[in-house]
Design an enzyme around this catalytic site. Structure first.
Site, mmCIF file in Angstrom:
data_model
loop_
_atom_site.group_PDB
_atom_site.id
_atom_site.type_symbol
_atom_site.label_atom_id
_atom_site.label_comp_id
_atom_site.label_asym_id
_atom_site.label_seq_id
_atom_site.Cartn_x
_atom_site.Cartn_y
_atom_site.Cartn_z
ATOM 1 N N ASP A 278 86.299 -6.982 89.624
ATOM 2 C CA ASP A 278 85.113 -7.088 88.847
ATOM 3 C C ASP A 278 84.036 -7.897 89.357
ATOM 4 O O ASP A 278 83.897 -8.398 90.540
ATOM 5 C CB ASP A 278 85.671 -7.946 87.150
ATOM 6 C CG ASP A 278 85.911 -9.305 87.738
ATOM 7 O OD1 ASP A 278 85.956 -9.692 88.891
ATOM 8 O OD2 ASP A 278 85.957 -10.197 86.370
ATOM 9 N N LYS B 45 88.729 0.144 88.141
ATOM 10 C CA LYS B 45 88.820 -1.304 87.764
ATOM 11 C C LYS B 45 89.473 -1.338 86.481
ATOM 12 O O LYS B 45 90.783 -2.158 86.512
ATOM 13 C CB LYS B 45 87.571 -2.141 87.490
ATOM 14 C CG LYS B 45 87.648 -3.412 87.229
ATOM 15 C CD LYS B 45 86.180 -3.936 86.588
ATOM 16 C CE LYS B 45 86.293 -3.653 85.238
ATOM 17 N NZ LYS B 45 84.905 -4.206 84.596
#
Length: 234
Positions: free
Chosen positions: A138, A120
């Protein structure tokens, strides 16, 4: 969603917030990388408060190493997991100096080899700083992918791959910001505000009609939905 529905959904978000961008405060690739590492399980607002002083004292990797783990920790004590984050920021700064002459690499594998940097975080840096069409999933995007039917998946990687398949290529890079901000301020975890959602029509959320018909401000029963896997939050 079908690809046509996905295009309609993303287009609606784009029209509502055409200038969407990261809410983290940064000035270069190094400060962005550090800010994103610090943002794990913390709000952007709380991160911005601590990085103002941190980046003043340590604007680059060499200065961050000189500041030391304890010095970094002293700046970030108000955010969650600050001890582990201080260690990671110190270590990744050492790695940048040793392996990349202090510069942040524009390469996923090299980024993910740094302390505290997962898929991420690497995707955010590649998207925001290096212009790649990387999709960072996220908690907000994971929730939207599943709740709306845009890209259902049990893992962040599954949601990421679903988004890449459905979102038109030319819209993929800015979609990262459109989706995050929509999840943060409209399609919220406990009380989604369907009544003001610009992407209401293509959304496949089964409760949207009920929530959308309620007047703003009326108390709503908190939703119980699948949480993002803890191992995917970094």
């Amino acid at each position: 969603m079908t690809r046509a529905q996905a295009r309609q959904f993303i287009t609606s978000l784009a029209e509502a917030n055409p200038d969407a961008e990261s809410e983290l405060v940064f000035r270069d690739a190094f400060s962005l990388l550090v800010a994103v590492v610090l943002s794990a399980q913390a709000t952007d607002r709380s991160v911005n408060k601590v990085t103002e002083g941190l980046f003043r004292d340590a604007p680059d990797a060499r200065a961050m190493v000189a500041l030391g783990e304890d010095g970094i920790a002293a700046h970030i004590r108000t955010i969650g997991l600050w001890r582990a984050k201080a260690k990671n920021v110190f270590r990744l700064s050492e790695q940048l100096l040793a392996l990349h002459e202090g510069e942040v690499p524009a390469d996923r594998a090299a980024l993910e080899a740094l302390a505290g940097v997962g898929r991420k975080t690497a995707s955010v840096v590649l998207n925001v700083m290096f212009g790649e069409s990387a999709m960072a999933v996220d908690t907000h995007i994971f929730r939207l992918g599943n709740r709306t039917g845009l890209a259902p998946g049990k893992t962040t990687r599954a949601v990421e791959e679903g988004l890449i398949r459905r979102i038109p290529p030319e819209m993929l890079r800015p979609s990262h910001h459109w989706l995050i901000l929509h999840g943060r301020y409209v399609c919220k975890a406990r009380s989604p505000e369907c009544w003001r959602c610009t992407a209401f029509a293509p959304c496949l959320f089964p409760l949207k009609e009920d929530i959308g018909s309620k007047k703003p401000g009326r108390d709503k029963k908190p939703l119980r939905e699948k949480a993002m896997p803890a191992t995917d939050r970094g």
